[in-house]
Scaffold this active site. Structure first.
Site, PDB file in Angstrom:
ATOM      1  N   TYR A 152      48.881  -3.734 -69.758  1.00 17.46           N
ATOM      2  CA  TYR A 152      50.048  -4.423 -70.328  1.00 17.46           C
ATOM      3  C   TYR A 152      50.767  -5.252 -69.248  1.00 17.46           C
ATOM      4  CZ  TYR A 152      54.404  -4.651 -73.138  1.00 17.46           C
ATOM      5  OH  TYR A 152      55.512  -5.060 -73.853  1.00 17.46           O
ATOM      6  N   LYS A 156      51.295  -9.260 -69.180  1.00 21.10           N
ATOM      7  CA  LYS A 156      52.656  -9.802 -69.172  1.00 21.10           C
ATOM      8  C   LYS A 156      52.908 -10.653 -67.927  1.00 21.10           C
ATOM      9  CE  LYS A 156      54.054  -8.175 -73.132  1.00 21.10           C
ATOM     10  NZ  LYS A 156      54.236  -9.099 -74.248  1.00 21.10           N
TER      11      LYS A 156
HETATM   12  P1  NAP Z   1      56.318  -4.087 -82.505  1.00 13.40           P
HETATM   13  O1  NAP Z   1      57.540  -3.523 -83.130  1.00 13.40           O
HETATM   14  O2  NAP Z   1      55.142  -3.200 -82.289  1.00 13.40           O
HETATM   15  O3  NAP Z   1      55.881  -5.389 -83.333  1.00 13.40           O
HETATM   16  C1  NAP Z   1      54.728  -6.091 -82.977  1.00 13.40           C
HETATM   17  C2  NAP Z   1      54.473  -7.176 -83.981  1.00 13.40           C
HETATM   18  O4  NAP Z   1      53.272  -7.880 -83.616  1.00 13.40           O
HETATM   19  C3  NAP Z   1      54.244  -6.663 -85.391  1.00 13.40           C
HETATM   20  O5  NAP Z   1      54.769  -7.581 -86.314  1.00 13.40           O
HETATM   21  C4  NAP Z   1      52.720  -6.617 -85.508  1.00 13.40           C
HETATM   22  O6  NAP Z   1      52.334  -6.668 -86.866  1.00 13.40           O
HETATM   23  C5  NAP Z   1      52.372  -7.885 -84.737  1.00 13.40           C
HETATM   24  N1  NAP Z   1      51.010  -7.965 -84.202  1.00 13.40           N
HETATM   25  C6  NAP Z   1      50.373  -7.107 -83.378  1.00 13.40           C
HETATM   26  N2  NAP Z   1      49.137  -7.543 -83.100  1.00 13.40           N
HETATM   27  C7  NAP Z   1      48.970  -8.702 -83.772  1.00 13.40           C
HETATM   28  C8  NAP Z   1      47.904  -9.637 -83.906  1.00 13.40           C
HETATM   29  N3  NAP Z   1      46.737  -9.452 -83.273  1.00 13.40           N
HETATM   30  N4  NAP Z   1      48.083 -10.729 -84.690  1.00 13.40           N
HETATM   31  C9  NAP Z   1      49.250 -10.934 -85.339  1.00 13.40           C
HETATM   32  N5  NAP Z   1      50.308 -10.091 -85.249  1.00 13.40           N
HETATM   33  C10 NAP Z   1      50.173  -8.986 -84.476  1.00 13.40           C
HETATM   34  O7  NAP Z   1      56.652  -4.704 -81.055  1.00 13.40           O
HETATM   35  P2  NAP Z   1      58.039  -5.227 -80.437  1.00 13.40           P
HETATM   36  O8  NAP Z   1      58.615  -4.104 -79.651  1.00 13.40           O
HETATM   37  O9  NAP Z   1      58.843  -5.947 -81.426  1.00 13.40           O
HETATM   38  O10 NAP Z   1      57.455  -6.258 -79.355  1.00 13.40           O
HETATM   39  C11 NAP Z   1      57.365  -7.640 -79.582  1.00 13.40           C
HETATM   40  C12 NAP Z   1      56.966  -8.313 -78.268  1.00 13.40           C
HETATM   41  O11 NAP Z   1      57.938  -8.003 -77.261  1.00 13.40           O
HETATM   42  C13 NAP Z   1      55.629  -7.829 -77.721  1.00 13.40           C
HETATM   43  O12 NAP Z   1      54.956  -8.897 -77.095  1.00 13.40           O
HETATM   44  C14 NAP Z   1      56.035  -6.796 -76.682  1.00 13.40           C
HETATM   45  O13 NAP Z   1      55.065  -6.648 -75.688  1.00 13.40           O
HETATM   46  C15 NAP Z   1      57.296  -7.444 -76.140  1.00 13.40           C
HETATM   47  N6  NAP Z   1      58.204  -6.507 -75.473  1.00 13.40           N
HETATM   48  C16 NAP Z   1      58.743  -5.455 -76.149  1.00 13.40           C
HETATM   49  C17 NAP Z   1      59.611  -4.615 -75.484  1.00 13.40           C
HETATM   50  C18 NAP Z   1      60.259  -3.432 -76.146  1.00 13.40           C
HETATM   51  O14 NAP Z   1      60.965  -2.673 -75.445  1.00 13.40           O
HETATM   52  N7  NAP Z   1      60.116  -3.244 -77.437  1.00 13.40           N
HETATM   53  C19 NAP Z   1      59.908  -4.831 -74.137  1.00 13.40           C
HETATM   54  C20 NAP Z   1      59.346  -5.905 -73.491  1.00 13.40           C
HETATM   55  C21 NAP Z   1      58.495  -6.751 -74.165  1.00 13.40           C
HETATM   56  P3  NAP Z   1      50.954  -5.972 -87.430  1.00 13.40           P
HETATM   57  O15 NAP Z   1      50.780  -4.698 -86.675  1.00 13.40           O
HETATM   58  O16 NAP Z   1      51.228  -5.779 -88.880  1.00 13.40           O
HETATM   59  O17 NAP Z   1      49.883  -6.973 -87.178  1.00 13.40           O
END
Ligand code: NAP
Length: 244
Positions: A152, A156
């Site tokens: 990851y 990133k």
């Molecule tokens: P999440 O709640 O797991 O949501 C991820 C989203 O991406 C879901 O809508 C999922 O839908 C979709 N997705 C996953 N794989 C996909 C694919 N191959 N094609 C199309 N859609 C896909 O994650 P989140 O926490 O909101 O994170 C969003 C972004 O922020 C990510 O890039 C994550 O790495 C980044 N981020 C998050 C955090 C945190 O603390 N949450 C911190 C830093 C960075 P489906 O599963 O239905 O496809």
């Protein structure tokens, strides 16, 4: 941002959904996306009831075919793409000694290569209009590393180099490319972590709370706006001070 067309990858929940909602409330026409057409349709119709211009496209952005389907769908529906938010991401955490090749590949394929495919598919629409905003969602762990997240963190960190290159290649076409590096945001992704880890994380956050999707969405809104037109190639950290 009235009438601008925005595509937000991975926006059926969490950060992506907050971004989509905020952009739509500010006048954008927004294409939301996840791998499931059924789920994304039901979210889109819920948001449409609030008067927002939102459409859902189910597509797997890991593949060129999926990314093309998403971006072509946006172009066919609304004539182009002005704002691309590369947000879709997954984690497959494991200590490096135990990390399987598949765990490495899956994360790089979704978090980094998916971004390549979606940007490739959108860039001509932006160059034609001589206006564009590319906003890539990385993470503070792309800057700091994190035990258990070699795959990851590598993806990133890769996003940062990719974005800085785009900023230089497309600045002359009035297209900006920036990275947002969120800290710990409350979503399904972070729900999986144990209470112990959550407590340890919270203790390291000077603002003493976890972030919300809206905290990231506000930064996206700014970077997508006309007012942010002289900002490119930057990494904006939105983490309550976690990375300090
Ligand atoms: P999440 O709640 O797991 O949501 C991820 C989203 O991406 C879901 O809508 C999922 O839908 C979709 N997705 C996953 N794989 C996909 C694919 N191959 N094609 C199309 N859609 C896909 O994650 P989140 O926490 O909101 O994170 C969003 C972004 O922020 C990510 O890039 C994550 O790495 C980044 N981020 C998050 C955090 C945190 O603390 N949450 C911190 C830093 C960075 P489906 O599963 O239905 O496809």
């Amino acid at each position: 941002m009235k009438g601008k067309v925005a595509v937000v990858t991975g926006s059926s929940r969490g950060i992506g959904l907050a971004i989509a909602r905020t952009l739509a409330k500010n006048g954008c026409r927004v294409v939301i996306n996840s791998r499931s057409q059924e789920r994304i349709n039901s979210i889109a119709s819920e948001l449409q009831k609030h008067g927002l211009e939102i459409t859902g496209i189910g597509a797997d952005i890991q593949t060129k075919e999926g990314a093309d389907q998403l971006i072509q769908g946006a172009i066919e529906k609304w004539g182009g793409v002005d704002i691309l938010v590369n947000n879709a991401g997954i984690n497959r955490d494991n200590l490096f000694l135990r990390m399987k090749e598949e765990e490495w590949d899956e994360v790089i394929q979704t978090n980094l290569k998916g971004m390549f495919h979606c940007t490739k598919a959108s860039i001509r629409s932006m160059t034609r209009k001589k206006w564009g905003r590319i906003i890539n969602i990385s993470s503070v762990v792309g800057l700091t590393g994190n035990p258990g997240q070699a795959n990851y963190s590598a993806a990133k960190a890769g996003i940062i180099g990719f974005t800085k290159t785009l900023a230089q290649e497309f600045g002359g076409r009035n297209i900006t490319a920036n990275v947002i590096a969120p800290g710990f945001i409350e979503t399904e992704m972070t729900d999986q972590l144990s209470e112990k880890i959550k407590e340890q994380m919270l203790a390291r956050i000077p603002l003493q709370r976890f972030g919300k999707g809206e905290d990231i969405a506000e930064m996206v809104k700014f970077l997508a706006s006309e007012e942010a037109g002289y900002i490119t190639g930057q990494v904006l950290i939105v983490d309550g001070g976690l990375a300090l």
